[in-house]
Design a protein around this motif. Structure first.
Motif, PDB file in Angstrom:
ATOM      1  N   ASP A  11       0.829  -1.203   0.000  1.00 27.67           N
ATOM      2  CA  ASP A  11       0.000   0.000   0.000  1.00 27.67           C
ATOM      3  C   ASP A  11       0.865   1.256   0.000  1.00 27.67           C
ATOM      4  N   ARG A  12       1.925   1.265   0.811  1.00 32.13           N
ATOM      5  CA  ARG A  12       2.821   2.435   0.856  1.00 32.13           C
ATOM      6  C   ARG A  12       3.505   2.650  -0.497  1.00 32.13           C
ATOM      7  N   ILE A  13       3.934   1.577  -1.132  1.00 37.03           N
ATOM      8  CA  ILE A  13       4.598   1.694  -2.441  1.00 37.03           C
ATOM      9  C   ILE A  13       3.635   2.257  -3.478  1.00 37.03           C
ATOM     10  N   LEU A  14       2.453   1.670  -3.575  1.00 37.17           N
ATOM     11  CA  LEU A  14       1.487   2.129  -4.576  1.00 37.17           C
ATOM     12  C   LEU A  14       1.072   3.574  -4.322  1.00 37.17           C
ATOM     13  N   ALA A  18       1.818   6.691  -6.921  1.00 41.53           N
ATOM     14  CA  ALA A  18       0.678   7.486  -7.390  1.00 41.53           C
ATOM     15  C   ALA A  18       0.861   8.960  -7.035  1.00 41.53           C
ATOM     16  N   LYS A  19       1.324   9.235  -5.823  1.00 43.44           N
ATOM     17  CA  LYS A  19       1.554  10.622  -5.405  1.00 43.44           C
ATOM     18  C   LYS A  19       2.608  11.288  -6.280  1.00 43.44           C
ATOM     19  N   GLN A  20       3.679  10.552  -6.588  1.00 40.67           N
ATOM     20  CA  GLN A  20       4.728  11.117  -7.439  1.00 40.67           C
ATOM     21  C   GLN A  20       4.209  11.386  -8.845  1.00 40.67           C
ATOM     22  N   ALA A  21       3.384  10.493  -9.369  1.00 42.08           N
ATOM     23  CA  ALA A  21       2.803  10.718 -10.697  1.00 42.08           C
ATOM     24  C   ALA A  21       1.951  11.987 -10.690  1.00 42.08           C
ATOM     25  N   ASP A  22       1.178  12.184  -9.623  1.00 42.17           N
ATOM     26  CA  ASP A  22       0.376  13.410  -9.508  1.00 42.17           C
ATOM     27  C   ASP A  22       1.277  14.645  -9.453  1.00 42.17           C
ATOM     28  N   TRP A  24       4.316  14.886 -10.776  1.00 45.88           N
ATOM     29  CA  TRP A  24       4.875  15.088 -12.115  1.00 45.88           C
ATOM     30  C   TRP A  24       3.880  15.864 -12.973  1.00 45.88           C
ATOM     31  N   TYR A  25       2.613  15.511 -12.860  1.00 48.08           N
ATOM     32  CA  TYR A  25       1.574  16.183 -13.634  1.00 48.08           C
ATOM     33  C   TYR A  25       1.448  17.649 -13.207  1.00 48.08           C
ATOM     34  N   ASP A  26       1.350  17.875 -11.893  1.00 51.07           N
ATOM     35  CA  ASP A  26       1.131  19.221 -11.364  1.00 51.07           C
ATOM     36  C   ASP A  26       2.347  20.131 -11.475  1.00 51.07           C
ATOM     37  N   GLU A  27       3.528  19.587 -11.195  1.00 52.81           N
ATOM     38  CA  GLU A  27       4.724  20.419 -11.073  1.00 52.81           C
ATOM     39  C   GLU A  27       5.646  20.388 -12.286  1.00 52.81           C
ATOM     40  N   LEU A  28       5.627  19.289 -13.035  1.00 57.46           N
ATOM     41  CA  LEU A  28       6.563  19.148 -14.165  1.00 57.46           C
ATOM     42  C   LEU A  28       5.859  19.126 -15.518  1.00 57.46           C
ATOM     43  N   ASP A  29       4.524  19.248 -15.500  1.00 50.64           N
ATOM     44  CA  ASP A  29       3.741  19.240 -16.729  1.00 50.64           C
ATOM     45  C   ASP A  29       3.927  17.946 -17.528  1.00 50.64           C
ATOM     46  N   VAL A  30       4.079  16.831 -16.808  1.00 50.78           N
ATOM     47  CA  VAL A  30       4.146  15.514 -17.449  1.00 50.78           C
ATOM     48  C   VAL A  30       2.719  14.996 -17.530  1.00 50.78           C
ATOM     49  N   ASP A  31       2.274  14.664 -18.734  1.00 53.26           N
ATOM     50  CA  ASP A  31       0.906  14.199 -18.923  1.00 53.26           C
ATOM     51  C   ASP A  31       0.826  12.717 -18.563  1.00 53.26           C
ATOM     52  N   VAL A  32       0.491  12.449 -17.317  1.00 52.72           N
ATOM     53  CA  VAL A  32       0.369  11.078 -16.810  1.00 52.72           C
ATOM     54  C   VAL A  32      -0.837  11.017 -15.885  1.00 52.72           C
ATOM     55  N   GLU A  33      -1.546   9.928 -15.971  1.00 47.96           N
ATOM     56  CA  GLU A  33      -2.698   9.712 -15.101  1.00 47.96           C
ATOM     57  C   GLU A  33      -2.439   8.463 -14.278  1.00 47.96           C
ATOM     58  N   ALA A  34      -2.644   8.559 -12.981  1.00 50.09           N
ATOM     59  CA  ALA A  34      -2.486   7.425 -12.075  1.00 50.09           C
ATOM     60  C   ALA A  34      -3.868   6.910 -11.697  1.00 50.09           C
ATOM     61  N   GLU A  35      -4.102   5.640 -11.974  1.00 52.35           N
ATOM     62  CA  GLU A  35      -5.386   5.016 -11.661  1.00 52.35           C
ATOM     63  C   GLU A  35      -5.125   3.858 -10.707  1.00 52.35           C
ATOM     64  N   ARG A  36      -5.703   3.924  -9.514  1.00 54.01           N
ATOM     65  CA  ARG A  36      -5.485   2.853  -8.538  1.00 54.01           C
ATOM     66  C   ARG A  36      -6.778   2.096  -8.312  1.00 54.01           C
ATOM     67  N   ASN A  37      -6.657   0.777  -8.328  1.00 51.09           N
ATOM     68  CA  ASN A  37      -7.789  -0.097  -8.061  1.00 51.09           C
ATOM     69  C   ASN A  37      -7.287  -1.200  -7.137  1.00 51.09           C
ATOM     70  N   GLY A  38      -7.484  -1.009  -5.834  1.00 53.04           N
ATOM     71  CA  GLY A  38      -7.008  -1.987  -4.859  1.00 53.04           C
ATOM     72  C   GLY A  38      -5.497  -2.096  -4.896  1.00 53.04           C
ATOM     73  N   GLY A  39      -5.007  -3.284  -5.148  1.00 51.85           N
ATOM     74  CA  GLY A  39      -3.572  -3.536  -5.170  1.00 51.85           C
ATOM     75  C   GLY A  39      -2.926  -3.328  -6.523  1.00 51.85           C
ATOM     76  N   VAL A  40      -3.611  -2.616  -7.416  1.00 47.58           N
ATOM     77  CA  VAL A  40      -3.087  -2.376  -8.763  1.00 47.58           C
ATOM     78  C   VAL A  40      -3.061  -0.879  -9.048  1.00 47.58           C
ATOM     79  N   LEU A  41      -1.898  -0.400  -9.489  1.00 48.79           N
ATOM     80  CA  LEU A  41      -1.740   0.991  -9.906  1.00 48.79           C
ATOM     81  C   LEU A  41      -1.344   0.998 -11.372  1.00 48.79           C
ATOM     82  N   THR A  42      -2.108   1.734 -12.180  1.00 55.51           N
ATOM     83  CA  THR A  42      -1.800   1.870 -13.599  1.00 55.51           C
ATOM     84  C   THR A  42      -1.445   3.323 -13.882  1.00 55.51           C
ATOM     85  N   LEU A  43      -0.282   3.523 -14.464  1.00 49.65           N
ATOM     86  CA  LEU A  43       0.144   4.847 -14.910  1.00 49.65           C
ATOM     87  C   LEU A  43      -0.049   4.887 -16.414  1.00 49.65           C
TER      88      LEU A  43
END
Length: 109
Positions: A11-14, A18-22, A24-43
């Motif tokens: 849980d801590r890893i995912l 996800a927080k870092q991906a957010d 990157w989007y907010d601060e570095l203008d990297v177009d990435v979406e983090a989608e979490r569903n239970g134990g699965v994170l999709t970037l």
């Protein structure tokens, strides 16, 4: 490590990725979406690249699926190490996400 301890690690890893991906989007203008569903994170990157990080509780491993392949990581001495001798999880995700974004990104766990 018991299953509860593994699930807490996972849980801590995912959440961290996800927080870092957010960020990157907010601060570095990297177009990435983090989608979490239970134990699965999709970037999902605007390049069309999908990176999937998921927890495998029965194996006590974290798995990563990316265009460069599938990778398994097991906790050894406090570091999530590739079961086949590649870079550790943080370094591998840094390389994979950097390639997907077309710029250097750093993942910390």
């Amino acid at each position: 490590m018991n299953e509860s301890e593994f699930l807490a690690w996972a849980d801590r890893i995912l959440a961290a990725v996800a927080k870092q991906a957010d960020q990157w989007y907010d601060e570095l203008d990297v177009d990435v979406e983090a989608e979490r569903n239970g134990g699965v994170l999709t970037l999902v990157f605007d390049s069309g690249v999908r990176v999937v990080v998921n927890s495998q509780a029965p194996m006590q491993e974290m798995w990563v699926a990316a265009p460069s392949g599938g990778f398994h990581y097991r906790l050894v001495d406090g570091v999530w190490r590739d079961t086949r001798g590649g870079p550790d999880l943080a370094e591998a995700l840094s390389q994979i996400c950097s390639a997907a974004a077309g710029r250097e990104l750093r993942v910390t766990l």
